[in-house]
Design an enzyme around this catalytic site. Structure first.
Site, mmCIF file in Angstrom:
data_model
loop_
_atom_site.group_PDB
_atom_site.id
_atom_site.type_symbol
_atom_site.label_atom_id
_atom_site.label_comp_id
_atom_site.label_asym_id
_atom_site.label_seq_id
_atom_site.Cartn_x
_atom_site.Cartn_y
_atom_site.Cartn_z
ATOM 1 N N LYS A 177 1.027 -1.267 -0.105
ATOM 2 C CA LYS A 177 0.502 -0.472 -0.473
ATOM 3 C C LYS A 177 1.015 1.233 -0.089
ATOM 4 C CE LYS A 177 -4.504 -1.876 0.657
ATOM 5 N NZ LYS A 177 -5.113 -2.040 -0.722
ATOM 6 N N LYS A 210 -13.984 -7.469 -7.517
ATOM 7 C CA LYS A 210 -14.773 -7.572 -6.056
ATOM 8 C C LYS A 210 -15.934 -8.412 -6.098
ATOM 9 C CE LYS A 210 -10.626 -4.855 -4.186
ATOM 10 N NZ LYS A 210 -10.505 -3.306 -3.279
#
Length: 324
Positions: free
Chosen positions: A147, A243
């Protein structure tokens, strides 16, 4: 009978991205029971998409009568918009149908078998030295997902590469990189062996990517929810992160993946941070995907029982008692 509840699952460590951090996974579990069989589905309300646990529970309640009087997965696509509420019900319907028919959910999806899936493991946004320490502790994992979203992005990737020289790296900006910054550091990412850069620009503000010849393939996440966004992603991204929570369930996700492949996109099978129940249906989506990012259960302080069997970064197919 349809029921739903909110559950909270503590994380083993803070999960930090460019938009903030959290210390627990808040999930909504939907259950559909017919007196003999029970189907379950888990979803994660996501504030980025203006979702709240109460709002998701209210959406599920709004379609109770239709589900309890026999509405199935096909009808559900029109009853609720894509999102967490529809995902929870959709996955519960898949689970219920599999149990009623005495077959596995992947067979219902047209698969001959369900293979184990190798997932990314997330390194949260932090100072480069902290990210390197986390990477060193997980250096034997095959794929690390970093990240990013700070002034130290390049230093962080360099530090992680040094700490985990053999791991493949995925970089996820969560919309925080910016086009000029992307063009500046993408060549360095390529030299460091980064496999893909995920969602560098904000969704809705990524038109500058059209025609940009990135030295590292780019992946759409926040810019892609359903088939409706596929056309806009063409010429901007080489990969799309699908997703279940964004697509509104496994039903739409599988159709989306098939259409994305026909348009030349590679597939990343992703998920929000949740338990094994939320990840189990995504293992069907992950079959043949270029990248799987399904490490939610690995990030929890404890998982539900029964849970997925996990060896390192390899997720085994779920037992029927868990899902499907």
């Amino acid at each position: 009978r349809l029921s739903a509840r909110l559950e909270r699952w503590p994380l083993a460590a803070a999960f930090v991205i460019s938009r903030g951090s959290k210390s627990e996974a808040e999930v909504v579990v939907a259950e559909i029971a017919d007196g003999e069989h029970r189907g379950r589905g888990e979803a994660v309300p996501y504030a980025r998409y203006d979702e709240t646990p109460d709002g998701v529970l209210a959406q599920i309640e709004s379609v109770r009568d239709r589900i309890e009087t026999g509405a199935g997965r096909a009808e559900l696509q029109d009853l609720l918009a894509p999102g967490a509420a529809r995902n929870a019900i959709d996955c519960a319907l898949w689970d219920l149908e599999a149990k009623r028919r005495g077959v596995r959910a992947w067979a219902l999806a047209g698969l001959a078998r369900l293979d184990p899936v190798k997932t990314c493991y997330t390194i949260s946004l932090a100072a480069p030295a902290e990210m390197a320490e986390a990477a060193r502790a997980n250096a034997r994992r095959p794929i690390l997902k970093l990240k990013i979203g700070s002034a130290d992005d390049l230093a962080a990737v360099e530090a992680v590469r040094g700490a985990a020289p053999k791991a493949r790296l995925v970089v996820d900006a969560n919309e925080a990189l910016g086009f000029d910054n992307l063009r500046r550091i993408a060549p360095d990412f390529a030299k460091l062996g980064v496999l893909v850069v995920e969602q560098p620009l904000p969704a809705g503000e990524d038109a500058e990517l059209k025609g940009y010849d990135s030295p590292v393939p780019l992946c759409a996440d926040e810019s892609l929810h359903t088939r409706a966004e596929l056309a806009a992603c063409e010429g901007r991204y080489a990969m799309v992160n699908i997703k279940l929570d964004k697509a509104g369930g496994l039903t739409e996700a599988l159709v989306l993946a098939a259409e994305a492949r026909t348009k030349g996109f590679q597939i990343m099978a992703g998920s929000m941070v949740g338990t094994s129940l939320g990840v189990a249906p995504a293992l069907i989506l992950a079959q043949g995907a270029a990248v799987a990012d399904l490490d939610g259960p690995l990030l929890l302080a404890r998982d539900r029982e029964p849970r997925l069997a996990i060896s390192g970064s390899v997720l085994e197919p779920p037992a029927p008692e868990l899902w499907g």
